[in-house]
Design a protein around this motif. Structure first.
Motif, PDB file in Angstrom:
ATOM      1  N   ALA A 138       0.838  -1.206   0.000  1.00 55.82           N
ATOM      2  CA  ALA A 138       0.000   0.000   0.000  1.00 55.82           C
ATOM      3  C   ALA A 138       0.868   1.249   0.000  1.00 55.82           C
ATOM      4  N   SER A 139       1.919   1.257   0.787  1.00 50.18           N
ATOM      5  CA  SER A 139       2.803   2.417   0.827  1.00 50.18           C
ATOM      6  C   SER A 139       3.514   2.609  -0.510  1.00 50.18           C
ATOM      7  N   LEU A 140       3.960   1.527  -1.097  1.00 51.27           N
ATOM      8  CA  LEU A 140       4.619   1.615  -2.408  1.00 51.27           C
ATOM      9  C   LEU A 140       3.654   2.171  -3.456  1.00 51.27           C
ATOM     10  N   ARG A 141       2.405   1.684  -3.461  1.00 46.36           N
ATOM     11  CA  ARG A 141       1.400   2.191  -4.406  1.00 46.36           C
ATOM     12  C   ARG A 141       1.139   3.675  -4.160  1.00 46.36           C
ATOM     13  N   ASP A 142       1.026   4.035  -2.888  1.00 44.23           N
ATOM     14  CA  ASP A 142       0.751   5.438  -2.552  1.00 44.23           C
ATOM     15  C   ASP A 142       1.880   6.370  -2.962  1.00 44.23           C
ATOM     16  N   HIS A 143       3.048   5.810  -3.207  1.00 48.64           N
ATOM     17  CA  HIS A 143       4.211   6.633  -3.569  1.00 48.64           C
ATOM     18  C   HIS A 143       4.689   6.365  -4.991  1.00 48.64           C
ATOM     19  N   GLY A 144       3.780   5.881  -5.840  1.00 51.20           N
ATOM     20  CA  GLY A 144       4.075   5.848  -7.260  1.00 51.20           C
ATOM     21  C   GLY A 144       4.285   4.499  -7.913  1.00 51.20           C
ATOM     22  N   ALA A 145       4.434   3.433  -7.160  1.00 53.53           N
ATOM     23  CA  ALA A 145       4.610   2.116  -7.792  1.00 53.53           C
ATOM     24  C   ALA A 145       3.263   1.627  -8.304  1.00 53.53           C
ATOM     25  N   ASP A 146       3.274   0.946  -9.456  1.00 54.45           N
ATOM     26  CA  ASP A 146       1.998   0.403  -9.920  1.00 54.45           C
ATOM     27  C   ASP A 146       1.617  -0.796  -9.057  1.00 54.45           C
ATOM     28  N   GLN A 147       0.351  -1.191  -9.146  1.00 56.27           N
ATOM     29  CA  GLN A 147      -0.198  -2.192  -8.226  1.00 56.27           C
ATOM     30  C   GLN A 147       0.561  -3.514  -8.264  1.00 56.27           C
ATOM     31  N   ALA A 148       0.814  -4.050  -9.441  1.00 56.96           N
ATOM     32  CA  ALA A 148       1.509  -5.341  -9.545  1.00 56.96           C
ATOM     33  C   ALA A 148       2.939  -5.235  -9.014  1.00 56.96           C
ATOM     34  N   GLN A 149       3.615  -4.187  -9.404  1.00 56.86           N
ATOM     35  CA  GLN A 149       4.991  -3.998  -8.943  1.00 56.86           C
ATOM     36  C   GLN A 149       5.038  -3.826  -7.424  1.00 56.86           C
ATOM     37  N   ALA A 150       4.098  -3.080  -6.868  1.00 54.15           N
ATOM     38  CA  ALA A 150       4.060  -2.848  -5.425  1.00 54.15           C
ATOM     39  C   ALA A 150       3.868  -4.166  -4.675  1.00 54.15           C
ATOM     40  N   ALA A 151       2.956  -4.988  -5.144  1.00 61.66           N
ATOM     41  CA  ALA A 151       2.702  -6.279  -4.487  1.00 61.66           C
ATOM     42  C   ALA A 151       3.924  -7.185  -4.571  1.00 61.66           C
ATOM     43  N   GLN A 152       4.540  -7.240  -5.754  1.00 61.51           N
ATOM     44  CA  GLN A 152       5.713  -8.100  -5.920  1.00 61.51           C
ATOM     45  C   GLN A 152       6.899  -7.609  -5.097  1.00 61.51           C
ATOM     46  N   LEU A 153       7.098  -6.315  -5.059  1.00 62.79           N
ATOM     47  CA  LEU A 153       8.211  -5.757  -4.297  1.00 62.79           C
ATOM     48  C   LEU A 153       7.986  -5.954  -2.793  1.00 62.79           C
ATOM     49  N   ALA A 154       6.761  -5.827  -2.346  1.00 63.09           N
ATOM     50  CA  ALA A 154       6.453  -6.067  -0.931  1.00 63.09           C
ATOM     51  C   ALA A 154       6.771  -7.515  -0.552  1.00 63.09           C
ATOM     52  N   THR A 155       6.401  -8.445  -1.414  1.00 63.86           N
ATOM     53  CA  THR A 155       6.720  -9.855  -1.158  1.00 63.86           C
ATOM     54  C   THR A 155       8.227 -10.061  -1.139  1.00 63.86           C
ATOM     55  N   LEU A 156       8.915  -9.455  -2.068  1.00 61.89           N
ATOM     56  CA  LEU A 156      10.378  -9.568  -2.118  1.00 61.89           C
ATOM     57  C   LEU A 156      11.010  -9.007  -0.838  1.00 61.89           C
ATOM     58  N   ILE A 157      10.521  -7.885  -0.360  1.00 60.41           N
ATOM     59  CA  ILE A 157      11.076  -7.270   0.853  1.00 60.41           C
ATOM     60  C   ILE A 157      10.939  -8.220   2.040  1.00 60.41           C
ATOM     61  N   VAL A 158       9.735  -8.752   2.230  1.00 64.83           N
ATOM     62  CA  VAL A 158       9.514  -9.635   3.376  1.00 64.83           C
ATOM     63  C   VAL A 158      10.332 -10.913   3.226  1.00 64.83           C
ATOM     64  N   ALA A 159      10.293 -11.517   2.047  1.00 62.44           N
ATOM     65  CA  ALA A 159      11.022 -12.780   1.841  1.00 62.44           C
ATOM     66  C   ALA A 159      12.531 -12.596   1.938  1.00 62.44           C
ATOM     67  N   ALA A 160      13.038 -11.544   1.337  1.00 60.04           N
ATOM     68  CA  ALA A 160      14.490 -11.309   1.370  1.00 60.04           C
ATOM     69  C   ALA A 160      14.959 -11.009   2.791  1.00 60.04           C
ATOM     70  N   THR A 161      14.197 -10.235   3.503  1.00 56.01           N
ATOM     71  CA  THR A 161      14.579  -9.896   4.872  1.00 56.01           C
ATOM     72  C   THR A 161      14.568 -11.136   5.750  1.00 56.01           C
ATOM     73  N   GLU A 162      13.493 -11.890   5.708  1.00 54.97           N
ATOM     74  CA  GLU A 162      13.384 -13.086   6.547  1.00 54.97           C
ATOM     75  C   GLU A 162      14.481 -14.099   6.196  1.00 54.97           C
ATOM     76  N   GLY A 163      14.709 -14.318   4.917  1.00 53.76           N
ATOM     77  CA  GLY A 163      15.757 -15.258   4.506  1.00 53.76           C
ATOM     78  C   GLY A 163      17.139 -14.791   4.901  1.00 53.76           C
ATOM     79  N   THR A 164      17.356 -13.501   4.803  1.00 57.19           N
ATOM     80  CA  THR A 164      18.670 -12.971   5.132  1.00 57.19           C
ATOM     81  C   THR A 164      18.936 -13.011   6.632  1.00 57.19           C
ATOM     82  N   VAL A 165      17.894 -12.826   7.435  1.00 62.87           N
ATOM     83  CA  VAL A 165      18.068 -12.962   8.889  1.00 62.87           C
ATOM     84  C   VAL A 165      18.552 -14.378   9.207  1.00 62.87           C
TER      85      VAL A 165
END
Length: 194
Positions: A138-165
């Motif tokens: 939602a924050s990514l969309r509110d700041h200019g990312a299109d809907q599909a990109q925002a959803a995919q990037l949000a998933t990447l953020i959570v997955a990358a962070t959790e995996g990297t921890v």
């Protein structure tokens, strides 16, 4: 009948979340979870009559809610601020525990579902991950990312962070999280035109 000490249920949940982030769920019995919180075993079963899965699910929701509140607050300043806060929180968790603790949500999510009942804890982990993804998207969309990109990037953020921890804990080195942080920040800037 003796009065129960106020907050004992919450202390059990907090203790369970802490032990799960260190040992995982399979490596912790209800007795271990009770002992880690300093609660009598009987109190633990009183508050969590369905046992380990119920307690673990509530511990996951507790931990997830703490992170969610940080994200909600920091995302008010935009997705880059929210991302930094999310990553800083996990960086501090790993370093403060001397690489002994990670995320209790991930620790539960990678467990094998119980054979004897519903996977309450895994379901709770899925809900928490979904909440974090929705907030970021939602924050990514509110700041200019299109809907599909925002959803995919949000998933990447959570997955990358959790995996990297998990990588940081295994390698006893914070570098993987720092490297992922730099890349995720670049992706968020690109997606939002910042």
């Amino acid at each position: 009948m003796a009065q129960r000490e106020p907050g004992s249920r919450e202390r059990i949940i907090f203790g369970a979340a802490d032990l799960i982030r260190r040992r995982g769920l399979a490596g912790s019995t209800v007795r271990d979870l009770a002992a880690h919180s300093g609660a009598p075993l009987g109190s633990t079963y009183h508050y969590f009559p369905r046992g380990k899965q119920q307690l673990a699910a509530e511990a996951v929701h507790f931990a997830g809610d703490l992170v969610t509140r940080v994200l909600e607050r920091e995302l008010q300043a935009g997705p880059a601020a929210g991302l930094r806060a999310f990553l800083t929180l996990w960086r501090q968790t790993v370093l403060d525990s001397d690489f002994r603790a990670g995320c209790p949500v991930l620790a539960v999510a990678v467990e094998e579902p119980p054979a004897d009942g519903p996977p309450e804890a895994i379901d709770a982990a899925a809900e928490v991950f979904g909440t974090w993804e929705r907030l970021l998207a939602a924050s990514l969309r509110d700041h200019g990312a299109d809907q599909a990109q925002a959803a995919q990037l949000a998933t990447l953020i959570v997955a990358a962070t959790e995996g990297t921890v998990a990588m940081c804990r295994a390698q006893r080195d914070i570098r993987p999280l720092d490297d992922v942080t730099a890349q995720l920040e670049a992706l968020v800037r690109h997606a939002t035109g910042g």
